[in-house]
Write a protein that holds these residues in place. Structure first.
Motif, PDB file in Angstrom:
ATOM      1  N   PHE A 116       0.847  -1.194   0.000  1.00  0.00           N
ATOM      2  CA  PHE A 116       0.000   0.000   0.000  1.00  0.00           C
ATOM      3  C   PHE A 116       0.879   1.239   0.000  1.00  0.00           C
ATOM      4  CE2 PHE A 116      -3.804   2.340   0.933  1.00  0.00           C
ATOM      5  CZ  PHE A 116      -3.400   3.381   1.749  1.00  0.00           C
ATOM      6  N   TYR A 119       2.738   1.920  -3.327  1.00  0.00           N
ATOM      7  CA  TYR A 119       1.907   2.505  -4.375  1.00  0.00           C
ATOM      8  C   TYR A 119       1.703   3.985  -4.112  1.00  0.00           C
ATOM      9  CZ  TYR A 119      -1.805   3.039  -7.836  1.00  0.00           C
ATOM     10  OH  TYR A 119      -2.542   3.431  -8.916  1.00  0.00           O
ATOM     11  N   ARG A 120       1.360   4.308  -2.858  1.00  0.00           N
ATOM     12  CA  ARG A 120       1.121   5.707  -2.505  1.00  0.00           C
ATOM     13  C   ARG A 120       2.386   6.537  -2.702  1.00  0.00           C
ATOM     14  NH1 ARG A 120      -4.119   7.305  -1.543  1.00  0.00           N
ATOM     15  NH2 ARG A 120      -3.532   8.656   0.177  1.00  0.00           N
ATOM     16  N   ALA A 142      -4.408   2.172  -4.625  1.00  0.00           N
ATOM     17  CA  ALA A 142      -3.453   1.519  -3.739  1.00  0.00           C
ATOM     18  C   ALA A 142      -3.990   0.202  -3.183  1.00  0.00           C
ATOM     19  CB  ALA A 142      -3.063   2.461  -2.604  1.00  0.00           C
TER      20      ALA A 142
END
Lengths: 397, 414
Positions: A116, A119-120, A142
């Protein structure tokens, strides 16, 4: 039809090294607070070194924004990590009677978070990257990335790593298909099977190493492990071959707004750059240590006379004559200094040359289509890459 | 000719920030006539004028030969300048090239900083200790034992000075028998779901500690620093108190929670483990002071029931205080124990009106115990043990070494 755009590389070792050392020192002195500035400044340097068509990339990230994002992440994560770690430790000892399970479960608990956060982080970095004044961007997604990553990793592990190219392709496609340059969405074409060929040397190297290990253990002939001398370097070279050729295949099948990409990066190039780079890092570290030692000896000589160095070498080595606080200070300075130096040397001798390899062989095809690409709005990203910062994952740069 | 040109004309690249098209523009700078503006002539004949005072240079750029410029109010357009002479002139004229944007929304930043600190403080000081307390109580005995065994091996390895093998365990049979006799006299079995296991490690530190699951560790230094077996018994009782109160288990669980959270905050700059350790020590210390006092109370009770004077704990502290000094203030806070004088007083008042039912070891057994680590550490003149009196000084020349891991130690380390 305009000619392809070549990419220039403007990075140089000395200014990068000193930038890394200066910012690293400030980070130490501020107990880590300056690290948001350090990362930002290093990124500005690295980004601006890559110049497609002679125009440098630009990183416009703001350190204050990063700091805010980090604080935001701490508020949320501190609860998760504090409580979850504790519970996992408890269950580990209750049911498994050891703490290995706790670490394993803890890692498993945090793993989805890592995807997560990655991706962010990539979304933030892209949103703050520009070329020719036009912003890059990334759509939200995400959570989708998180569960897909978990599933792909499981499949890859079950296949003992053989399906690695498959995972690489699909995760790259997920990311790229959500990436924007200006108002144009990027697209990843091709099929995952095109990444099997780039993996061939790695397959061979790792495969034969594993086979040798298996045979050596089951037949109890440890002498067979001598063959590792051939297969292990092959495997490592195979990894650089994979990096180069998977990048090529993936680049050739990407396009944005009609603009395409081509890469001529070679595995050999990467391999020797890594080898040479790390050798230089170690050598410079050794050099640094020698320097520290000589300084120490000089100070000692200054305090107790030169003859005493040779007479009392043992005493000098065990430092019984220097006050405790001096030893402690030297120890702490040495410890942190080593880390700082190691970090700066790695950026200079490894990271930058590797980026240069990829950059200098990158071409943009059909650059005329760039005139049709328009600006996109700024992505106001509340938590920047806070999660990645807090979890210590995310981009190497 | 050394004249400064009245006008600079050159070509540069310009990105207007509306599309990815790159325009070749004419740049004009007239320092004599119009020193306050930069004239940019676009290919379609139009012009953009940038006030000189608004021009900013992009920082930390790799290419030193060129200059990438932006205008303060316009966030997206960029001018890519390469002409040396113009760049030089511009640097001379533009005073605000290196000015940075002021920090946006300071209040929001401040708010979140407070929130972050409060959040971490809440978790580490309140939530984690409370949960650790609850969980320590319901952790099954097998789990506790496993936790203790794991920690024990880690500590032995960490403390070893030769760095080759874990610290030696002292196992002279006669010495071990003497220890067991002390344990039998103290008789704590009813209070615990598992047996007490005691080890003596070959190290000069004057200390003892308890691990989860009933494992108690003495250091050779403490046995040597004791003047009579009653003092060893008192320390033993104190450590048993920690085990009964589940302090080590609570500590281990609490550490698991806090270290993760504190690691978040400090990140990994240059392996900031040192700072982490300090921070954890600080949190640890407040918590353990209550634990130490509680263990003392238990020890007084156990000693009295066994017919041994609780004051033995006090006399040992008194001697060590004369040697190491009373740790007040910040050191006391860090050192994970209530101030020694408080503990000495508590021990002596617990012994009021007490009558002993005989010494815990015979002189021969006491000598065996003192030599438990083998003949290389024989103490001179180990005759009859000296009885309990409050006295000063006892030079045994032991180096106590540094602190390690979590609390539940008896005494402060230097």
């Amino acid at each position: 039809m305009q000619q392809d755009l070549d990419t220039e590389y403007a990075g140089r070792k000395p200014p990068l090294f000193w930038l890394a050392v200066r910012t690293g020192l400030l980070t130490l002195l501020t107990l880590g607070l300056y690290r948001f500035w350090m990362k930002t400044r290093l990124r500005r340097y690295f980004w601006s070194a890559v110049k497609p068509g002679g125009i440098p990339m630009e990183y416009v990230g703001d350190p204050w924004e990063k700091l805010l994002g980090f604080l935001f992440a701490v508020v949320i994560l501190s609860f998760y990590i504090g409580v979850v770690n504790l519970i996992l430790m408890f269950f580990s000892f209750t049911f498994f009677q050891n703490n290995f399970a706790a670490y394993a479960l803890s890692f498993a608990g945090v793993l989805p978070l890592i995807f997560f956060a990655q991706y962010r982080a990539r979304r933030y970095v892209l949103a703050r990257t520009r070329w020719r004044g036009i912003r890059f961007g990334m759509e939200p997604g995400a959570w989708g990335y998180t569960w897909r990553s978990v599933v792909h990793w499981l499949i890859t592990i079950v296949s003992l790593g053989i399906l690695w190219p498959r995972m690489t392709f699909w995760l790259e496609k997920y990311r790229v298909d959500r990436t924007f340059y200006g108002d144009q969405k990027m697209h990843q074409g091709g099929r995952w099977t095109m990444l099997i060929a780039p993996m061939k040397h790695a397959y061979f190297g790792f495969g034969t190493s594993a086979a040798i290990l298996f045979v050596a253990i089951s037949n109890e002939t440890p002498a067979l492990l001598g063959l590792f001398v051939f297969t292990v370097p092959w495997a490592i070279a195979g990894l650089t071959y994979w990096r180069a050729h998977s990048f090529r295949r993936l680049a050739e099948t990407k396009e944005v707004g009609g603009v395409g990409f081509a890469s001529g990066v070679k595995g050999k190039q990467l391999f020797w750059t890594y080898l040479g780079g790390y050798t230089l890092v170690f050598l410079s570290l050794l050099g640094g240590l020698m320097l520290v030692f000589i300084t120490f000896a000089a100070v000692f000589a200054g305090m107790f006379g030169i003859a005493s160095i040779f007479e009392n070498f043992e005493i000098m080595a065990t430092s019984k004559q220097l006050p405790v606080w001096a030893i402690t200070m030297l120890g702490i300075a040495g410890y942190f200094g080593m880390f700082l130096f190691w970090g700066a040397a790695k950026y200079t001798f490894v990271t930058m040359p590797i980026v240069a390899c990829f950059a200098q062989t990158l071409r943009l095809t059909n650059p005329a289509a760039l005139t049709e690409i328009n600006q996109r709005a700024r992505d106001e990203f509340a938590e920047a890459e806070g999660f990645a910062d807090a979890l210590d994952v995310g981009a190497a740069l | 000719m050394n004249t400064i040109p009245e006008q600079y004309d050159t070509f540069a690249d310009f990105a207007d920030g509306k599309s990815a098209r790159l325009a070749r523009v004419g740049v004009r700078l007239e320092p004599a006539v119009a020193p306050d503006r930069l004239h940019i002539g676009l290919p379609d004949g139009q012009a953009v004028v940038w006030p000189i005072e608004d021009i900013r240079q992009l920082p930390d750029q790799a290419d030193r030969a060129g200059l990438v410029l932006s205008a303060d109010d316009d966030q997206v357009s960029r001018l890519f300048l390469h002409d040396e002479a113009v760049i030089k002139a511009l640097r001379g004229l533009a005073q605000n090239l290196h000015q940075r944007k002021p920090v946006q929304n300071k209040f929001r930043l401040f708010k979140w900083a407070i929130a972050a600190v409060a959040s971490v403080a809440l978790i580490v000081m309140v939530l984690v200790p409370v949960m650790a307390d609850q969980l320590a109580r319901i952790l099954p005995p097998e789990g506790e034992k496993a936790l203790g065994d794991t920690t024990y091996e880690n500590i032995r390895t960490a403390l070893n000075e030769t760095g080759i093998a874990p610290l030696k365990v002292c196992e002279t049979p006669a010495g071990l028998a003497a220890m067991r006799k002390i344990l039998t006299r103290l008789n704590p079995d009813d209070d615990l779901p598992y047996k007490i296991q005691v080890d003596i490690l070959d190290h000069e530190m004057v200390n003892a500690f308890a691990l989860p699951g009933g494992r108690i560790v003495f250091f050779r230094g403490l046995i040597e620093a004791a003047e009579n077996p009653e003092e060893v018994a008192a320390v033993f009782a104190h450590e048993i108190g920690h085990v009964v109160n589940r302090d080590p288990t609570r500590d281990a669980l609490r550490a698991a929670g806090s270290i993760g959270v504190l690691g978040l905050l400090f990140g990994d700059f240059a392996g900031g483990t040192l700072i982490l350790f300090l921070a954890n020590s600080l949190v640890n210390a407040t918590y353990s002071q209550k634990a130490e006092a509680g263990a003392d109370v238990y020890a007084h009770g156990l000693m009295s029931n066994a017919g041994l004077s609780p004051a033995a704990l006090g006399t040992m502290f008194e001697r060590l205080r004369a040697k190491h000094g009373d740790a007040e203030g910040l050191v006391a806070h860090f050192a994970a124990h209530p101030a020694l004088s408080d503990r000495i007083e508590a021990s002596i008042s617990a012994a009021e009106g007490f009558e002993s039912t005989g010494p815990v070891l015979t002189p021969e057994e006491w000598r065996d115990l003192r030599n438990i680590c083998g003949t290389s550490h024989i103490i001179e003149g180990t005759g009859a043990p000296t009885p309990n009196t409050v006295r000063d000084g006892n030079g045994n020349g032991t180096k106590t070494g540094g602190q390690f891991g979590s609390g539940n130690k008896l005494l402060p380390a230097d």
